[in-house]
Scaffold this active site. Structure first.
Site, short mmCIF file in Angstrom:
data_model
loop_
_atom_site.label_atom_id
_atom_site.label_comp_id
_atom_site.label_asym_id
_atom_site.label_seq_id
_atom_site.Cartn_x
_atom_site.Cartn_y
_atom_site.Cartn_z
N GLY B 55 33.09 24.19 45.92
CA GLY B 55 33.58 23.10 45.11
C GLY B 55 32.62 22.81 43.99
CB THR B 56 31.30 23.78 41.46
OG1 THR B 56 30.26 23.42 40.60
CG2 THR B 56 32.02 24.96 40.88
CB THR B 57 33.59 20.53 37.58
OG1 THR B 57 34.40 20.01 38.60
CG2 THR B 57 34.38 20.64 36.29
CE LYS B 88 27.37 22.25 41.69
NZ LYS B 88 28.72 21.83 41.95
#
Lengths: 223, 273
Positions: B55-57, B88
């Site tokens: 899960g990430t953006t 990130k």
């Protein structure tokens, strides 16, 4: 026709919890001493903590055979480093070494959930937290192992340090004193023991500060 | 099964000691493989155990002044948030950035390896490596591990002789050149904000605000994204971190609570018994 799968797994989970908290000039690393397999307790007196370098201590939960192998590999690499560079490895250097060691077994991982604690080159406490394949970050505090989901929210509540990603940067170390941090660790393990079957018996607490290394034990519930 | 480990060989092959034991420890690395008949099945189970953070953006786009790169900082293991402060956006070298999506360890390790390779290129060729070249190096390494379970969805952003450069590289072996990308579980939300607000002729302030907003909206709607929204700018003199804001605070920055806002019910102290 479903495929026949192997009934034997090379892994097992021996349970247990680990915690580390970084202070302005100290670091506290703690782990319980219970080693289990399934619903059985193998021993009440097993140390999950390893003193890798003068200012660097690692606590690992998970599969203790893999943990023991990992500790041996790191000690051997540290000895080589000392022969080649005529000095001890710093905690951030050991942190990178541990990450690489874990990643080199990316396709047959060490089932080991680690927290690394120690003092950086400025004498400030540092804690590094890892996943099983080597991704790591420097944090102000961390917990790993079977009780981590119980312990982490409590540490967040008591110690929530500002994220190191914020700009302007804010210091991540906790404002607590060494005695308060040790007390917090004892409280945390007592609580985790109540609700996690794999955590209990005794907690081994290691404190690293400018005067050196200091170890103490506290009894926990044995049920 | 012979794996291509050339991606790991960044160490000089000259080892100064003849001693076998030390040589063994310092030997060029190779991957341990389990003695299993069903390698795929074993890997599947090992991956389940490892449960990489997905899960990430993350997003990046090219505009008039250079490249803008932004990401959230949440790492999740299933439903548990394992960290709210993951970096990130990885600094490969002073003029190139990489973003992390997929397996955290995979991204960290291979980006660091890419940084080493880029530095070796500089030393061997007396000039900086291009963004095209760096992204190709990474893509080729990931392609050679295709099917082995690596999970990497990254963007390489940088400024080289040809100007700003942006590539998307993933662990399936894909490599795309482009001007606007968003990667991760929150990417649909980020694309919505990014695409509707994008203009090539933006100033650095406008672009960074657009990037920050896009990340904020993704963290708002996607449970697997959150933490701190970091925004970096890559220009002709290299990258610079522009902002790092907690998305919880950004929420009240974008949606201020004013005293005049009417409430449905107002709580009043109970009358003393």
């Amino acid at each position: 026709m479903t495929k026949q799968h192997a009934n034997w797994s090379p892994y097992d989970n021996n349970g247990g919890s680990c915690v580390a908290i970084a202070g302005s000039d100290y670091c506290v690393i703690a782990a319980d001493t219970r080693m289990s397999t399934g619903y059985n307790i193998l021993t009440r007196d097993y140390s999950k903590i390893s003193h890798l370098a003068e200012k660097c201590v690692m606590a690992s939960s998970g599969f203790q055979a893999d943990v023991k192998a990992l500790q041996k590999v790191l000690s051997a690499r540290h000895l080589t480093y000392q022969h080649q560079h005529n000095k001890q490895m710093s905690c951030p250097a050991m942190a990178q070494l541990l990450s690489n060691t874990l990643y080199y077994k990316r396709f047959f991982p060490y089932y080991s959930f680690n927290v690394l604690g120690g003092l950086d080159s400025e004498g400030k406490g540092c804690v590094f937290t890892y996943d099983a394949v080597g991704s790591y970050e420097r944090v102000g505090y961390s917990s790993q192992g079977s009780g981590s989901t119980l312990i982490m929210p409590f540490l967040d509540n008591q110690l929530k340090s500002p994220s190191p990603l914020l700009l302007p940067a804010q210091d991540a170390v906790t404002p607590l004193s060494e005695a308060e941090a040790v007390d917090l660790v004892k409280t945390v393990f007592a609580s985790a023991t109540e609700r996690d079957i794999y955590t209990g018996d005794k907690v081994e607490i290691v404190i690293l500060n400018s005067t050196g290394i200091h170890r103490e034990f506290m009894e926990l519930r044995k049920d | 099964m012979k794996l291509d480990t050339s991606g790991l060989e960044s160490f000089p092959s000259l080892i100064l000691h003849g001693n076998d034991v030390a040589g063994e420890i310092s030997a060029p690395p190779s991957f341990d493989l389990p003695n299993s008949n069903d390698f795929d099945g074993f890997l599947k189970e090992a991956i389940q155990m490892v449960k990489p953070a997905k899960g990430t953006t993350t997003l990046a786009f090219i505009f008039k002044e250079g490249v803008m790169v932004a990401a959230d900082s949440r790492a999740s293991m299933g439903g548990y948030i394992s960290s709210q402060s993951v970096k990130k956006i990885i600094e490969i070298n002073p003029y190139m950035l990489g973003t992390m999506a997929g397996g955290a360890a995979d991204c960290q390790f291979w980006h660091r390896n890419l940084g080493i390779k880029c530095r070796l290129h500089e030393l061997a060729n007396k000039r900086r490596i291009s963004v095209t070249g760096a992204s190709k190096l990474l893509a080729n390494i990931l392609y050679s591990y295709r099917g082995m379970g690596l999970s990497v969805g990254t963007m390489i952003a940088g400024w080289d002789e040809t100007g700003p450069g942006l590539y998307y590289v993933d662990s399936e072996g894909g490599r795309l050149k482009g001007t606007r990308f968003s990667v991760g579980s929150g990417s649909p939300y980020a694309y919505g904000v990014l695409d509707s607000g994008y203009k090539y002729d933006m100033s650095i302030e406008e672009a960074s605000e657009l990037a920050r907003r896009a990340i904020y909206h993704a963290t708002f709607r996607d449970g697997a994204s959150g933490g701190v929204a970091s925004v970096y700018y890559v220009g002709p003199t290299g990258w610079k971190k522009l902002s790092g804001d907690d998305v919880g605070e950004l929420h009240y920055h974008y949606n201020p609570v004013t005293p005049s806002t009417t409430v449905e019910q107002e709580m009043v102290d109970a009358a003393a018994a």
